[in-house]
Scaffold this active site. Structure first.
Site, PDB file in Angstrom:
ATOM      1  N   HIS A 193     -15.454  42.908  41.011  1.00  0.00           N
ATOM      2  CA  HIS A 193     -16.524  43.423  40.147  1.00  0.00           C
ATOM      3  C   HIS A 193     -16.323  44.907  39.926  1.00  0.00           C
ATOM      4  O   HIS A 193     -15.484  45.540  40.574  1.00  0.00           O
ATOM      5  CB  HIS A 193     -17.890  43.097  40.726  1.00  0.00           C
ATOM      6  CG  HIS A 193     -18.226  43.763  42.034  1.00  0.00           C
ATOM      7  ND1 HIS A 193     -17.473  43.619  43.176  1.00  0.00           N
ATOM      8  CD2 HIS A 193     -19.254  44.588  42.381  1.00  0.00           C
ATOM      9  CE1 HIS A 193     -18.026  44.283  44.161  1.00  0.00           C
ATOM     10  NE2 HIS A 193     -19.103  44.901  43.710  1.00  0.00           N
TER      11      HIS A 193
ATOM     12  N   HIS B 276     -18.055  47.623  40.572  1.00  0.00           N
ATOM     13  CA  HIS B 276     -18.643  48.685  41.380  1.00  0.00           C
ATOM     14  C   HIS B 276     -17.481  49.544  41.865  1.00  0.00           C
ATOM     15  O   HIS B 276     -16.401  49.023  42.174  1.00  0.00           O
ATOM     16  CB  HIS B 276     -19.422  48.114  42.583  1.00  0.00           C
ATOM     17  CG  HIS B 276     -20.846  47.746  42.247  1.00  0.00           C
ATOM     18  ND1 HIS B 276     -21.580  46.865  42.993  1.00  0.00           N
ATOM     19  CD2 HIS B 276     -21.649  48.165  41.224  1.00  0.00           C
ATOM     20  CE1 HIS B 276     -22.795  46.745  42.450  1.00  0.00           C
ATOM     21  NE2 HIS B 276     -22.851  47.523  41.374  1.00  0.00           N
TER      22      HIS B 276
ATOM     23  N   ASP C 226     -16.426  51.002  44.476  1.00  0.00           N
ATOM     24  CA  ASP C 226     -15.652  50.782  45.711  1.00  0.00           C
ATOM     25  C   ASP C 226     -14.650  49.638  45.578  1.00  0.00           C
ATOM     26  O   ASP C 226     -13.868  49.377  46.494  1.00  0.00           O
ATOM     27  CB  ASP C 226     -16.578  50.555  46.918  1.00  0.00           C
ATOM     28  CG  ASP C 226     -17.589  49.431  46.726  1.00  0.00           C
ATOM     29  OD1 ASP C 226     -18.076  49.256  45.600  1.00  0.00           O
ATOM     30  OD2 ASP C 226     -17.885  48.734  47.714  1.00  0.00           O
ATOM     31  N   HIS C 227     -14.655  48.952  44.415  1.00  0.00           N
ATOM     32  CA  HIS C 227     -13.720  47.829  44.237  1.00  0.00           C
ATOM     33  C   HIS C 227     -12.672  48.059  43.144  1.00  0.00           C
ATOM     34  O   HIS C 227     -11.739  47.290  43.035  1.00  0.00           O
ATOM     35  CB  HIS C 227     -14.494  46.533  43.945  1.00  0.00           C
ATOM     36  CG  HIS C 227     -15.357  46.141  45.103  1.00  0.00           C
ATOM     37  ND1 HIS C 227     -14.970  45.214  46.050  1.00  0.00           N
ATOM     38  CD2 HIS C 227     -16.561  46.614  45.507  1.00  0.00           C
ATOM     39  CE1 HIS C 227     -15.916  45.120  46.978  1.00  0.00           C
ATOM     40  NE2 HIS C 227     -16.888  45.966  46.667  1.00  0.00           N
TER      41      HIS C 227
ATOM     42  N   HIS D  17     -24.374  39.015  42.785  1.00  0.00           N
ATOM     43  CA  HIS D  17     -24.452  40.413  43.192  1.00  0.00           C
ATOM     44  C   HIS D  17     -25.283  41.153  42.149  1.00  0.00           C
ATOM     45  O   HIS D  17     -25.845  40.538  41.247  1.00  0.00           O
ATOM     46  CB  HIS D  17     -23.004  40.939  43.300  1.00  0.00           C
ATOM     47  CG  HIS D  17     -22.877  42.261  43.979  1.00  0.00           C
ATOM     48  ND1 HIS D  17     -23.602  42.617  45.098  1.00  0.00           N
ATOM     49  CD2 HIS D  17     -22.090  43.345  43.695  1.00  0.00           C
ATOM     50  CE1 HIS D  17     -23.247  43.840  45.467  1.00  0.00           C
ATOM     51  NE2 HIS D  17     -22.343  44.312  44.627  1.00  0.00           N
TER      52      HIS D  17
ATOM     53  N   ASP E  12     -19.116  40.984  48.105  1.00  0.00           N
ATOM     54  CA  ASP E  12     -20.291  41.472  47.397  1.00  0.00           C
ATOM     55  C   ASP E  12     -21.106  40.352  46.760  1.00  0.00           C
ATOM     56  O   ASP E  12     -21.147  40.174  45.545  1.00  0.00           O
ATOM     57  CB  ASP E  12     -19.878  42.537  46.374  1.00  0.00           C
ATOM     58  CG  ASP E  12     -19.450  43.828  47.070  1.00  0.00           C
ATOM     59  OD1 ASP E  12     -18.776  43.709  48.113  1.00  0.00           O
ATOM     60  OD2 ASP E  12     -19.791  44.913  46.584  1.00  0.00           O
TER      61      ASP E  12
ATOM     62  N   HIS F 251     -15.942  44.622  54.501  1.00  0.00           N
ATOM     63  CA  HIS F 251     -16.912  45.284  53.615  1.00  0.00           C
ATOM     64  C   HIS F 251     -18.101  45.775  54.429  1.00  0.00           C
ATOM     65  O   HIS F 251     -19.276  45.553  54.092  1.00  0.00           O
ATOM     66  CB  HIS F 251     -17.356  44.331  52.487  1.00  0.00           C
ATOM     67  CG  HIS F 251     -18.016  45.040  51.336  1.00  0.00           C
ATOM     68  ND1 HIS F 251     -19.369  45.243  51.259  1.00  0.00           N
ATOM     69  CD2 HIS F 251     -17.516  45.628  50.217  1.00  0.00           C
ATOM     70  CE1 HIS F 251     -19.679  45.892  50.144  1.00  0.00           C
ATOM     71  NE2 HIS F 251     -18.558  46.141  49.493  1.00  0.00           N
TER      72      HIS F 251
HETATM   73 ZN    ZN Z   1     -18.709  46.757  47.468  1.00  0.00          ZN
HETATM   74 ZN    ZN Z   2     -20.789  45.790  44.797  1.00  0.00          ZN
END
Ligand code: ZN
Ligand code: ZN
Length: 303
Positions: free
Chosen positions: A62, A64, A66-67, A141, A211, A269
């Protein structure tokens, strides 16, 4: 035969002194894949002596930060070092727009073709490659997010040498036998393939789930996986926070693996609030003893 999974990051949201954001490298025979690409992923690839030019698929769960915020950096380095081979990126809708802005604003010099496959919300499907099937399954999510299953395509049957000798089958007939054909001898007698071969091996299968709120309804879809990675952002005492932020607890990760009845569970995570992950391991193992922490820099075998 086995696949090798190297953990490049196991922290959520922001990096800490010791933990990086999401990233995993998967290698099976000639195929190399990357799951997610948080900031710092390319540095971790280099530290782990992984040749990132050989990665042919990048699967983004996804959008976000951090990914996926490490992705442009990695693409830039691939081009700087003269990559020529095509790269396919599978990601939720929106990545293509982000990439186009990056190309336009940085005047980046692209040396290789990039195919971005954008996934529509709620779409389940499979990207078929010559040796792997990559299935995407929507999870729940705060933004559009997908779990992935990578499954080896195994079509070759195993030669039963003893039976082939017994029936005087010459070596040059083995390739056709492995593809499932019957053998016809010089006199025209047909010998059934099942007599001369054994079934193909069970395909190597890996599931990546990050997530999402706990989705036990998806366990069946992962039941054929040898190993599943499941996010475990929080411990059970913060389950309200997990629900509110649409994440899972270590206990839920364990319950998922138990329900799917997989061979091995990796959890990661982790929220930055946890300085160590001992309690995550205990909590998950209480539900599913074959739980391991997805330790950064470690490589795990998947059968
Ligand atoms: Zn994340
Ligand atoms: Zn996320």
């Amino acid at each position: 035969m086995f696949a090798e999974l190297t953990i490049l990051g196991n922290n959520s949201a922001a990096p800490t002194k010791t933990r990086n954001q999401s990233g995993q490298h998967f290698k099976l025979d000639q195929d190399q894949l990357l799951f997610d690409c948080g900031e710092g992923t390319q540095k971790r690839l280099i530290t782990n002596r992984i040749n990132y030019q050989k990665i042919s698929y990048i699967l983004i769960s996804h959008l976000h930060g951090d990914h996926f915020l490490g992705l442009m950096g990695l693409l830039n380095t691939m081009a700087l070092n003269g990559r020529r081979s095509k790269l396919t990126i599978v990601a939720p809708k929106g990545l293509k727009r982000f990439y186009d802005v990056y190309l336009e604003t940085s005047a980046a010099h692209q040396t290789f073709d990039i195919d971005i496959i954008e996934l529509e919300d709620e779409s389940t499907g499979t990207v078929e490659t010559p040796r792997l099937h990559i299935t995407h399954i929507p999870v729940s999510h705060r933004v559009s997010c997908f779990a992935y299953i990578v499954q080896q395509v195994v079509t070759k049957r195993h030669i039963n040498v003893e039976s082939c000798n017994e029936h005087n089958v010459p070596n040059h007939a083995f390739a056709a036998l492995q593809d499932g054909h019957d053998y016809i001898d010089k006199s025209g007698n047909r010998i059934n393939n099942e007599v001369l071969t054994d079934p193909a091996s069970k395909p190597i299968t890996y599931g990546y789930i990050t997530d999402t709120i706990y989705r036990p309804d998806l366990a069946e879809a992962f039941a054929h996986c040898h190993t599943v990675y499941h996010e475990a952002t929080y411990l059970h005492n913060l389950i309200d926070r997990a629900i509110k932020t649409k994440h899972s607890t270590a206990e839920q990760a364990g319950l998922f693996a138990q329900k799917a009845s997989v061979n091995q569970l990796l959890i990661g995570h982790f929220s930055s609030r946890y300085h160590n992950t001992d309690d995550h391991l205990k909590e998950s193992q209480a539900q599913f003893p074959e739980t391991l922490i997805a330790e950064e820099g470690e490589t795990y075998r998947i059968y």
